[in-house]
Design an enzyme around this catalytic site. Structure first.
Site, PDB file in Angstrom:
ATOM      1  N   GLY A 123      -0.067  -2.231   6.057  1.00 50.23           N
ATOM      2  CA  GLY A 123      -0.006  -3.766   6.854  1.00 50.23           C
ATOM      3  C   GLY A 123      -1.113  -4.511   6.802  1.00 50.23           C
ATOM      4  CB  THR A 183      -0.807  -0.027   1.232  1.00 52.94           C
ATOM      5  OG1 THR A 183      -1.927  -1.163   1.336  1.00 52.94           O
ATOM      6  CG2 THR A 183      -1.520   1.167   1.517  1.00 52.94           C
ATOM      7  NE  ARG A 210      -9.184  -7.360   3.394  1.00 54.20           N
ATOM      8  CZ  ARG A 210      -8.192  -6.369   3.244  1.00 54.20           C
ATOM      9  NH1 ARG A 210      -7.842  -5.412   2.495  1.00 54.20           N
ATOM     10  NH2 ARG A 210      -7.283  -6.323   4.464  1.00 54.20           N
TER      11      ARG A 210
HETATM   12  N1  ASP Z   1      -3.486  -2.282   4.865  1.00 48.87           N
HETATM   13  C1  ASP Z   1      -3.675  -2.923   3.349  1.00 48.87           C
HETATM   14  C2  ASP Z   1      -4.869  -3.694   3.457  1.00 48.87           C
HETATM   15  O1  ASP Z   1      -5.067  -4.635   4.126  1.00 48.87           O
HETATM   16  C3  ASP Z   1      -2.537  -3.776   2.691  1.00 48.87           C
HETATM   17  C4  ASP Z   1      -1.265  -3.094   2.912  1.00 48.87           C
HETATM   18  O2  ASP Z   1      -0.995  -1.975   3.633  1.00 48.87           O
HETATM   19  O3  ASP Z   1      -0.345  -3.196   2.468  1.00 48.87           O
HETATM   20  O4  ASP Z   1      -5.764  -3.842   2.525  1.00 48.87           O
END
Ligand code: ASP
Length: 302
Positions: free
Chosen positions: A215, A163, A191
């Site tokens: 995360g 992200t 989701r």
């Molecule tokens: N937080 C994001 C999610 O779970 C993924 C990420 O931060 O890479 O959709």
């Protein structure tokens, strides 16, 4: 006057060695783009949007083109943005037809009485606002297809989590934050993660500072990560201590990893991650600071 800061992240995850240089290049370029916007008189919100757009365009990041794919093999994008002066926010989710969800989120902030629009309604809104639609196939890269194949083979979400996000404080102490993602590879159809949610993926309040999270989304939203960091700063922690405390606290409590970038309304910088790597970069006082490995902090002249 505050020394302005533009701080970006390219996601907390196990960035493979082969991607490290491209990832660092991407976050450095995004931070510069955001800083140039501020220097040429743009607002904190303008700088956030410009920096995040550049990461959405970069296929080494899980946002815009190059996003991770859901179980149906689709890139389904999410984003949020918040302005610290009045707490106004815009959030979008379940976006399949636009390459820059951060700009769509900004339009929600500026042009609607709402804070969060998803799915079919967000698509309709984007069309009404004059955004060009792109074919879904243009958002899907071979690397993302490979990542989904790996996920389906191993059954675990593994390392996919890059992200992107940006936090900014301008010279008047106004802050803004934005986050954009394709979510986790192999996610269920429908989701929704933390990234498009205020208080979880993003928070910005001129009274305190600004945060963008990354995360394991389910853990981040159970922990209200972005707002937890703000709360920690409200009770006196600096940006770095608040980030470290909350990221470690989330990982201890929920046994999943993540990261965050933080800037205070005074221009203090903080970042922390419990994954193997998280690319980050900030520009402050005509210097560019960056890193990706734990305890790494490199510096160049701007
Ligand atoms: N937080 C994001 C999610 O779970 C993924 C990420 O931060 O890479 O959709």
């Amino acid at each position: 006057m505050i020394e302005p800061v533009v701080l970006v992240h390219g996601g907390a995850w196990g960035v493979p060695d082969a991607w490290v240089d491209k990832t660092i290049e991407g976050v450095k370029s995004a931070a510069r783009i955001g800083y140039d916007v501020l220097k040429s008189g743009g607002s904190a919100l303008d700088a956030v949007e410009a920096a995040v757009r550049s990461l959405e365009d970069d296929e080494y990041f899980n946002a815009g083109r190059g996003a991770s794919l859901n179980l149906a093999g689709e890139a389904v994008l999410e984003s949020s943005i918040q302005r610290g002066s009045d707490l106004e926010a815009g959030c979008v989710t379940l976006i399949k037809d636009f390459p820059h969800p951060i700009s769509l989120a900004r339009k929600v902030l500026e042009e609607t009485p709402h804070a969060f629009i998803g799915g079919e309604g967000a698509k309709q809104f984007g069309i009404e606002q004059g955004f060009d639609m792109v074919p879904q196939s243009s958002l899907v890269t071979n690397a993302a297809k490979e990542e989904l194949r790996e996920f389906l083979k191993s059954g675990s979400i593994g390392n996919s989590a890059d992200t992107v996000g940006c936090v900014v404080v301008d010279c008047n102490g106004h802050v803004a934050a934005g986050t954009s993602t394709g979510g986790t590879a192999g996610k269920y159809v429908g989701r929704i993660g933390d990234a498009p949610q205020i208080g979880n993926g993003t928070y910005a309040d001129d009274f305190v500072g600004a945060v963008s999270s990354t995360g394991h989304g389910e853990s981040i939203l159970k922990f209200s990560l972005a707002h937890s960091i703000i709360k920690q700063m409200e009770v006196g922690d600096n940006a770095q201590d608040a980030a470290t405390k909350c990221i470690n606290g989330m990982t201890d409590r929920l046994k999943n990893t993540g990261g965050a970038i933080v800037v205070s309304n005074k221009g203090d910088v903080g970042f922390s991650f419990t994954t193997n790597r998280m690319s980050w970069c900030y520009v402050k006082a005509e210097e560019i600071h960056y890193g990706i490995d734990p305890n790494q902090h490199l510096k160049d002249a701007y």
